[in-house]
Each structure stands twice: as C-alpha cells, then as structure tokens.
Design a protein around this motif. Structure first.
Motif, PDB file in Angstrom:
ATOM      1  N   ASP A 135       0.201  -5.092  -4.585  1.00 24.79           N
ATOM      2  CA  ASP A 135      -0.769  -5.240  -3.499  1.00 24.79           C
ATOM      3  C   ASP A 135      -1.600  -6.478  -3.778  1.00 24.79           C
ATOM      4  N   GLY A 173      -0.431   6.935  -0.159  1.00 19.12           N
ATOM      5  CA  GLY A 173      -1.360   8.025  -0.398  1.00 19.12           C
ATOM      6  C   GLY A 173      -2.338   7.988   0.761  1.00 19.12           C
ATOM      7  N   GLU A 192      -0.219  12.505  -1.119  1.00 19.19           N
ATOM      8  CA  GLU A 192       0.728  11.421  -1.394  1.00 19.19           C
ATOM      9  C   GLU A 192       1.921  11.514  -0.446  1.00 19.19           C
ATOM     10  N   LYS A 193       2.215  10.422   0.197  1.00 22.55           N
ATOM     11  CA  LYS A 193       3.370  10.291   1.086  1.00 22.55           C
ATOM     12  C   LYS A 193       3.602  11.535   1.954  1.00 22.55           C
ATOM     13  N   ALA A 205      -4.404   4.637   0.897  1.00 19.80           N
ATOM     14  CA  ALA A 205      -4.882   4.088  -0.374  1.00 19.80           C
ATOM     15  C   ALA A 205      -4.102   2.815  -0.660  1.00 19.80           C
TER      16      ALA A 205
HETATM   17  C1  G1P Z   1       1.494   3.818  -4.679  1.00 22.55           C
HETATM   18  C2  G1P Z   1       0.625   5.073  -4.596  1.00 22.55           C
HETATM   19  C3  G1P Z   1       0.171   5.314  -3.155  1.00 22.55           C
HETATM   20  C4  G1P Z   1      -0.513   4.075  -2.620  1.00 22.55           C
HETATM   21  C5  G1P Z   1       0.367   2.830  -2.784  1.00 22.55           C
HETATM   22  C6  G1P Z   1      -0.408   1.577  -2.430  1.00 22.55           C
HETATM   23  O1  G1P Z   1       2.687   4.081  -3.977  1.00 22.55           O
HETATM   24  O2  G1P Z   1       1.360   6.183  -5.086  1.00 22.55           O
HETATM   25  O3  G1P Z   1      -0.695   6.408  -3.109  1.00 22.55           O
HETATM   26  O4  G1P Z   1      -0.841   4.280  -1.264  1.00 22.55           O
HETATM   27  O5  G1P Z   1       0.828   2.684  -4.149  1.00 22.55           O
HETATM   28  O6  G1P Z   1       0.378   0.443  -2.471  1.00 22.55           O
HETATM   29  P1  G1P Z   1       4.026   3.195  -4.188  1.00 22.55           P
HETATM   30  O7  G1P Z   1       3.819   1.943  -3.391  1.00 22.55           O
HETATM   31  O8  G1P Z   1       4.144   2.927  -5.645  1.00 22.55           O
HETATM   32  O9  G1P Z   1       5.137   4.028  -3.635  1.00 22.55           O
END
Ligand code: G1P
Length: 297
Positions: A135, A173, A192-193, A205
């Motif tokens: 991010d 999330g 989450e998801k 998030a």
């Molecule tokens: C992770 C977190 C998720 C968040 C996201 C942000 O997910 O588990 O809660 O919203 O990063 O980029 P991932 O992108 O690793 O699937």
C-alpha cells in the motif's frame, strides 16, 4: 499520556506470486516505483512519523532486501573516486543506522497476523506501527504521521481507512464504524474479507496500523480465520470486543495498491508525473499515447 510509537513492523515475507516471473529472483519489495524500491517508500513514511526501529518479517529468498539496507563499500568507493557526490548522497539515504533494523523470519506462510506475531519479542510491551509496503500512499503529510498525530489524542489502536467500491469489499478487512463525519471513527467491529454483500460498511482497512501490545497477545491465541490464515483483523476484532479502543482513521491522500499490476502501473505513472525531472516528458508521452489510441479506435 500515550506512549510514543517508535517501532514499526514491515511484513515482507510474501512470495509475490502476482508479479511472477519478476519475483522469481527479486523480492517484490525491491521492485522499483520510478527509481526507488517499493520498500523505500514505506521506510521513508515511517521515518517521517518518528519511527526509529524497523522490524522486517522476512522469509527465504529475501536476501536482496537485507543487502539493500546495508552499506555498499565497493560501490561507494567507486563513486567517491569518480567524484559522484550526488549519487553518493542518494545511496547514503538508503543506509540504516547500525541496530536500527532487525530481521525476524516467518518460516511458514500462516498469514499477516502470524507475520506480525513473529515480531513479538522485538516489539515487547509497547505500541507499534505496522506498514504493508504494497500500500503506497501519496500524501502531503505522510499517512502514518497523520495517524500518529491522531493517536496522540486518542491512544488505543488506529487503523488507516478508505472507502472502497462495494464489489471490492471482499478483498479487504472491513470496518464496522459508528456513524461520524470526522477523520477518527470509533470501531464497533471488523471483519476480514467478508462474503460479497455481507460487509458492515464500505470502509476498508489500508496497510497502516498503530497497535497496542494487547493485539499482539490476541495474535498468540486466536484461531486461523479466512483462507486458513492467522488474520490481524481477527485480533483487532477481539480487541474491539474487549476494550472498545480501536479507531478507523480516514487519512488524507491517494492510496495505490502496488500488490496488483494495475495499481503498480498507476502508481508509476502518478509518481512519475509528480517528479520535476520527469513529469513534463511523461505527460507529453501519455498525451500522445491517448491521441494515438483514440485515432486507432
Ligand atoms: C491485508 C489485510 C486486510 C487489509 C489489506 C490492506 O490483506 O489482511 O485486512 O484490508 O491488507 O491492503 P491482503 O491485501 O494481504 O490480502
């Protein structure tokens, strides 16, 4: 008074399969956005927020990442001999002070929550930040700095938040927040998801967190969640139930999802356009490309 946040965790153990074949031999975090590796943006943002201890959760095949933060004596000597002071300065900005950086290995891919938990002994009993280098956030005041300033007033836990399109909610999330208009939003829950259509809101998030040691403790005894992984979101959700001290933080800035190819390309264009040494030429090129595309349609 709330304790200052001086430690940050960077989970960088992922295999980066979405960027194969590039990531066969290059860690995803070393891939370059204009002329700096992705990880450098996260490090700079953390530094700007007052972080002085940097904890990397790595895995096999991430050697290039460790080398990147080290001094490069031969390279420096060559540049010095040639009088390339400007390049020496560029290199200097990548060196981390001895002892400022620590590595811990996540030897099994058990999820983001597990990755953060792997750093527990280095974090100890104090608040800490987590930055997900995928991010990338362009902002006048760096995102984590905005959050630290808000945290100084609220304490507890603070998680970067951004509205996403409803059809994308199942990739994040998702926060359940009390209605509010300000930047700081007290959270009532987090999932989450979520399955499509089951999200409590469209507030997602984004990869910047300020967390209390209590969340770290929850990580040690929660069950695997979505995808069979230990989810950071689940530990945060437990903390909401126990202490109601978690806030979403609507940051000011533009976030790019550099974990996806489209997002990486968009960030490359946006950061390129923002550069005084590249922007004009790139804008001209993009303009020409658009004209050509329209003509071909
Ligand atoms: C992770 C977190 C998720 C968040 C996201 C942000 O997910 O588990 O809660 O919203 O990063 O980029 P991932 O992108 O690793 O699937």
């Amino acid at each position: 008074m709330n304790r200052r946040v001086t430690k940050a965790v960077f989970p960088v153990a992922g295999m980066g399969t979405r960027f194969l074949p590039a990531t066969k031999s290059v860690p995803k975090e070393i891939m370059t956005l204009v002329d700096r590796p992705l990880i450098q943006y996260a490090i700079d943002e953390a530094r700007a927020a007052g972080i002085t201890e940097f904890i990397f959760v790595t895995s096999r095949g991430k050697g290039a990442l460790e080398d990147y933060f080290d001094r490069a004596p031969e390279l420096e000597a060559t540049l010095r001999a040639k009088g390339k002071t400007q390049l020496l300065n560029v290199l200097g900005a990548t060196n981390m002070d001895s002892g400022a950086i620590a590595y811990v290995r996540q030897n099994q891919a058990l999820g983001l929550g597990h990755a953060v938990w792997c750093a527990r002994h280095l974090i100890g009993d104090e608040p800490f930040a987590v930055l997900l280098p995928d991010d990338v956030i362009a902002a006048e005041t760096p995102c984590l700095k905005q959050m630290v300033e808000a945290y100084e007033k609220t304490g507890g836990n603070m998680i970067a938040a951004m509205e996403v399109a409803p059809e994308l909610a199942s990739s994040y999330g998702i926060m359940d927040v009390a209605p509010g208009v300000g930047r700081v939003l007290p959270m009532r829950g987090m999932v989450e998801k979520p399955a499509p259509g089951a999200q409590p809101s469209n507030l997602a998030a984004i990869g910047r967190y300020i967390l209390t040691p209590d969340v770290l403790r929850h990580l040690g005894d929660i069950e695997a969640g979505v995808g069979g992984e230990i989810q950071l979101t689940d530990a945060i959700a437990r903390e909401i139930t126990q202490r109601q001290n978690v806030h979403g933080f609507r940051f000011e800035g533009q976030r790019y999802d550099c974990g996806s190819k489209a997002g990486f390309l968009q960030a490359t264009v946006a950061f390129g356009l923002a550069r005084s040494d590249l922007g004009e030429e790139l804008a001209q090129f993009l303009g020409d490309m658009m004209v050509q595309r329209q003509a071909a349609e």
